[in-house]
Scaffold this motif. Sequence first.
Motif, PDB file in Angstrom:
ATOM      1  N   ASP A  28       0.827  -1.209   0.000  1.00 45.24           N
ATOM      2  CA  ASP A  28       0.000   0.000   0.000  1.00 45.24           C
ATOM      3  C   ASP A  28       0.861   1.259   0.000  1.00 45.24           C
ATOM      4  N   ILE A  29       1.979   1.202   0.737  1.00 44.09           N
ATOM      5  CA  ILE A  29       2.875   2.365   0.799  1.00 44.09           C
ATOM      6  C   ILE A  29       3.569   2.559  -0.542  1.00 44.09           C
ATOM      7  N   LEU A  30       4.020   1.484  -1.150  1.00 42.67           N
ATOM      8  CA  LEU A  30       4.651   1.584  -2.458  1.00 42.67           C
ATOM      9  C   LEU A  30       3.704   2.215  -3.475  1.00 42.67           C
ATOM     10  N   VAL A  31       2.480   1.736  -3.492  1.00 46.67           N
ATOM     11  CA  VAL A  31       1.492   2.267  -4.430  1.00 46.67           C
ATOM     12  C   VAL A  31       1.216   3.736  -4.151  1.00 46.67           C
ATOM     13  N   ALA A  32       1.065   4.095  -2.873  1.00 46.56           N
ATOM     14  CA  ALA A  32       0.797   5.477  -2.498  1.00 46.56           C
ATOM     15  C   ALA A  32       1.933   6.411  -2.915  1.00 46.56           C
ATOM     16  N   GLN A  33       3.147   5.875  -2.939  1.00 42.98           N
ATOM     17  CA  GLN A  33       4.312   6.678  -3.325  1.00 42.98           C
ATOM     18  C   GLN A  33       4.546   6.679  -4.839  1.00 42.98           C
ATOM     19  N   GLY A  34       3.677   5.999  -5.564  1.00 40.13           N
ATOM     20  CA  GLY A  34       3.775   6.015  -7.021  1.00 40.13           C
ATOM     21  C   GLY A  34       4.698   4.970  -7.615  1.00 40.13           C
ATOM     22  N   VAL A  35       5.015   3.937  -6.839  1.00 41.65           N
ATOM     23  CA  VAL A  35       5.895   2.875  -7.332  1.00 41.65           C
ATOM     24  C   VAL A  35       5.099   1.888  -8.190  1.00 41.65           C
ATOM     25  N   THR A  36       5.662   1.510  -9.322  1.00 42.85           N
ATOM     26  CA  THR A  36       5.085   0.446 -10.137  1.00 42.85           C
ATOM     27  C   THR A  36       5.492  -0.883  -9.528  1.00 42.85           C
ATOM     28  N   LEU A  37       4.542  -1.676  -9.100  1.00 39.28           N
ATOM     29  CA  LEU A  37       4.857  -2.926  -8.412  1.00 39.28           C
ATOM     30  C   LEU A  37       5.621  -3.885  -9.326  1.00 39.28           C
ATOM     31  N   PHE A  38       6.525  -4.619  -8.716  1.00 34.25           N
ATOM     32  CA  PHE A  38       7.443  -5.463  -9.492  1.00 34.25           C
ATOM     33  C   PHE A  38       7.565  -6.858  -8.916  1.00 34.25           C
ATOM     34  N   ASP A  39       6.691  -7.252  -8.010  1.00 35.25           N
ATOM     35  CA  ASP A  39       6.829  -8.560  -7.378  1.00 35.25           C
ATOM     36  C   ASP A  39       6.710  -9.707  -8.375  1.00 35.25           C
ATOM     37  N   ASP A  40       5.984  -9.490  -9.479  1.00 37.97           N
ATOM     38  CA  ASP A  40       5.873 -10.546 -10.479  1.00 37.97           C
ATOM     39  C   ASP A  40       7.237 -10.890 -11.080  1.00 37.97           C
ATOM     40  N   LYS A  41       8.139  -9.920 -11.118  1.00 35.92           N
ATOM     41  CA  LYS A  41       9.475 -10.172 -11.646  1.00 35.92           C
ATOM     42  C   LYS A  41      10.223 -11.156 -10.747  1.00 35.92           C
ATOM     43  N   LEU A  42      10.013 -11.026  -9.433  1.00 33.63           N
ATOM     44  CA  LEU A  42      10.672 -11.937  -8.500  1.00 33.63           C
ATOM     45  C   LEU A  42      10.124 -13.345  -8.633  1.00 33.63           C
ATOM     46  N   MET A  43       8.790 -13.459  -8.760  1.00 33.87           N
ATOM     47  CA  MET A  43       8.187 -14.781  -8.872  1.00 33.87           C
ATOM     48  C   MET A  43       8.588 -15.445 -10.190  1.00 33.87           C
ATOM     49  N   ALA A  44       8.686 -14.627 -11.249  1.00 37.15           N
ATOM     50  CA  ALA A  44       9.102 -15.177 -12.540  1.00 37.15           C
ATOM     51  C   ALA A  44      10.547 -15.666 -12.475  1.00 37.15           C
ATOM     52  N   ASP A  88      19.406  -8.179 -12.746  1.00 28.65           N
ATOM     53  CA  ASP A  88      19.688  -6.787 -13.113  1.00 28.65           C
ATOM     54  C   ASP A  88      18.388  -6.012 -13.340  1.00 28.65           C
ATOM     55  N   GLU A  89      17.425  -6.654 -13.941  1.00 27.31           N
ATOM     56  CA  GLU A  89      16.134  -6.005 -14.207  1.00 27.31           C
ATOM     57  C   GLU A  89      15.414  -5.688 -12.889  1.00 27.31           C
ATOM     58  N   ILE A  90      15.496  -6.609 -11.946  1.00 31.40           N
ATOM     59  CA  ILE A  90      14.859  -6.374 -10.648  1.00 31.40           C
ATOM     60  C   ILE A  90      15.573  -5.251  -9.905  1.00 31.40           C
ATOM     61  N   ILE A  91      16.901  -5.253  -9.928  1.00 28.05           N
ATOM     62  CA  ILE A  91      17.649  -4.186  -9.256  1.00 28.05           C
ATOM     63  C   ILE A  91      17.311  -2.836  -9.862  1.00 28.05           C
ATOM     64  N   ALA A  92      17.163  -2.779 -11.183  1.00 24.64           N
ATOM     65  CA  ALA A  92      16.765  -1.524 -11.829  1.00 24.64           C
ATOM     66  C   ALA A  92      15.400  -1.071 -11.320  1.00 24.64           C
ATOM     67  N   ALA A  93      14.484  -2.018 -11.137  1.00 29.39           N
ATOM     68  CA  ALA A  93      13.153  -1.675 -10.611  1.00 29.39           C
ATOM     69  C   ALA A  93      13.257  -1.181  -9.168  1.00 29.39           C
TER      70      ALA A  93
END
Length: 290
Positions: A133-149, A168-173
């Motif tokens: 909720d905090i990430l979304v409120a701060q305008g972050v594009t969620l990236f958890d799917d990258k970790l699961m993939a 590298d893609e996750i670190i960039a996110a």
Amino acid sequence: MSMKHKRWTHIGLSAAMVGTAFLAGCGEGGETGEAGEAGDHAATESTALGGEGEGEGEGEASTAPAGLPEGGEGEGGVAIDAAASDPVVFVSALAITEAHIVAARDAAAEGETDAAAEMFAHPVSEVLFDIEDILVAQGVTLFDDKLMAASQAVLAGESSDEIAARTDEIIAALREAATHAPDNGTSAAMVNAGVAADQIKRAAHMYSVAGESDEYEPYLDGYGFVKAAEAHFALSKGDIEATNADAASAIESALEQLVVAYPTATRPAELPGDASKLTAASSNIALALQ
């Protein structure tokens, strides 16, 4: 069905694919919690931030680094409410994720497939779900799917280079997400100093835990925390030195010791470091940041 409930269902199904045997053994081998997570693993990591957990060595200060609350409300030892207003806590939560995925990448390269797959998946339920909720409120594009993939890709047999590219893609996110941290007036240098201090404290604590058994997971956790600490210190090293030379020196000293203690992603037959000295080194950073 709420977004969180949908995401939690996805996390549970994906975690099941990682291998319940490894998940159950993660950390100190305790009973598993929701989505197959090991409750003891989360509890073990969370004590790394507070002043009452196991592994507190002699001379450790009870005060957390500046801007970093004692203890934590989330599974990963993150003070969730504070993350909404404190950039050190916000970025530390992201750094915990970074620690796990770097450890996952390096473990995968060493052929530790189950450990790597679990490490990629673990932050989703341990940290990211709590602060979504905090990430979304701060305008972050969620990236958890990258970790699961990435977790599933390890199990599917992707090459080390392919897993490294995913990392590298996750670190960039994560770096992009950090730009959305709340602003309370703390400079970027001191934010990264506080984050490095947090990761170092976690690494020192996990070394104490690793010394109590021959389990691999606490060692791998600590290895990842060292890598995350190195990365965040490197981001602002010059500015940290200019702002607080004592803190910069203490961080460098601690990292030098931790690199010796955690030489590779695979656990040595005998741990080469001194847990009490690592704890003392972490405490020196906290004192310098007060």
